[in-house]
Design an enzyme around this catalytic site. Structure first.
Site, PDB file in Angstrom:
ATOM      1  N   ASP A 114    -111.861 -26.413  34.270  1.00 54.62           N
ATOM      2  CA  ASP A 114    -112.572 -26.857  33.069  1.00 54.62           C
ATOM      3  C   ASP A 114    -112.969 -28.332  33.120  1.00 54.62           C
ATOM      4  O   ASP A 114    -113.133 -28.973  32.086  1.00 54.62           O
ATOM      5  CB  ASP A 114    -111.731 -26.602  31.809  1.00 54.62           C
ATOM      6  CG  ASP A 114    -111.504 -25.117  31.568  1.00 54.62           C
ATOM      7  OD1 ASP A 114    -112.378 -24.323  31.935  1.00 54.62           O
ATOM      8  OD2 ASP A 114    -110.444 -24.764  31.014  1.00 54.62           O
ATOM      9  N   GLU A 115    -113.133 -28.878  34.324  1.00 59.64           N
ATOM     10  CA  GLU A 115    -113.514 -30.279  34.448  1.00 59.64           C
ATOM     11  C   GLU A 115    -114.749 -30.461  35.329  1.00 59.64           C
ATOM     12  O   GLU A 115    -115.025 -31.561  35.789  1.00 59.64           O
ATOM     13  CB  GLU A 115    -112.334 -31.101  34.995  1.00 59.64           C
ATOM     14  CG  GLU A 115    -111.147 -31.143  34.046  1.00 59.64           C
ATOM     15  CD  GLU A 115    -110.045 -32.076  34.518  1.00 59.64           C
ATOM     16  OE1 GLU A 115    -110.280 -32.845  35.463  1.00 59.64           O
ATOM     17  OE2 GLU A 115    -108.942 -32.019  33.939  1.00 59.64           O
TER      18      GLU A 115
END
Length: 283
Positions: free
Chosen positions: A227-228
């Site tokens: 999620d980055e």
């Protein structure tokens, strides 16, 4: 018939880039339809997207051959795309189907110019939905014991179906580093919060417990860092104390669908260029 193509590039910023690129296209008989550019002072890089008609007197490969020396001289990372070709998508989904349903409808109603080649899921909940749109559905159950085999089946489908973009439409499985690397730059995830924010399970319940005043969704490229990955698109909605977690889930589902559709469109229209861990997104 129109023969419009899209050239995208990035390179160290210096004078003369636009002049040289547009001059080469002019000399090749190309007609520029639109162009967008951005110079980033922080990274020192220049980004350009040019949409143009290619004359019948030259092929795309011929233009690539003409452009290559210029690209080398300016140390460009570049691509030339046929704007008429529809991207082929694989959609991965688990047990929440709002984003999948939205994408299927947008494609069916010709609002989104792509072909969804197949849908794959670790559950079989949406087999009938995919098949109602004439899209192949692949049930690929996953567990700790068969994760490697299941991911190999995903990659086999990507290769066999000539997939250009994998869309994680609320696919609630963490991809292995190897799969992330294999799909680098061609996998988009929709995250059910406005990153960076509440991560993990039940983000809207976490947000409600903290009394947030906005909720949102984030579409980003998939990388090894959970999620980055580089962010493509985000949106928000205002909420208040009277709303329940169920209200937030309902509103959040709408935002997720919209944000993911925007991100997919901008990717397939070749409007996104990577700038380190960030993106340049031409509108």
């Amino acid at each position: 018939m129109p023969r419009d193509h899209i050239l995208t590039l990035s390179c160290p910023d210096r004078t003369g880039i636009v002049y040289r690129v547009t001059g080469l296209l002019f000399d090749a008989g190309c007609n520029i339809l639109d162009a967008q550019q951005f110079g980033d002072d922080e990274s020192g890089r220049f980004f350009l997207r040019v949409h143009f008609d290619l004359p019948a007197t030259i092929t795309a490969d011929g233009l690539r051959a003409r452009f290559a020396p210029l690209a080398d001289a300016f140390a460009m990372a570049w691509q030339l795309h046929d704007a008429r070709r529809k991207a082929r998508l694989m959609v991965l989904v688990s047990k929440q189907g709002h984003c999948l349903n939205d994408l299927l409808f947008r494609v069916h109603s010709r609002q989104l110019p792509v072909d969804i080649a197949c849908v794959a899921s670790n559950h079989d909940d949406f087999a009938a939905l995919a098949q109602s749109y004439g899209v192949a559905f692949h049930h690929l159950p996953v567990s700790a014991d068969n994760r490697g085999e299941q991911e190999r089946r995903i990659l086999d489908l990507v290769e066999r179906e000539h997939i250009d973009l994998v869309v994680l439409a609320r696919y609630m499985q963490i991809l292995s580093p190897e799969l992330c690397d294999a799909l680098s730059g061609r996998a988009i995830n929709i995250h059910h919060s406005f990153l960076p924010s509440f991560k993990g399970a039940k983000p809207y319940h976490q947000a409600h417990a903290r009394g947030v005043k906005i909720i949102g969704a984030t579409a980003h490229y998939v990388t090894r860092d959970l999620d980055e990955g580089p962010i493509i698109e985000q949106d928000i909605a205002r909420v208040d104390h009277a709303m329940t977690p169920k209200d937030l889930v309902r509103m959040g589902s709408d935002i997720e669908s919209l944000v993911l559709a925007r991100a997919v469109r901008r990717h397939v229209e070749h409007r996104i260029l990577l700038n380190g861990h960030r993106t340049v997104v031409f509108r």
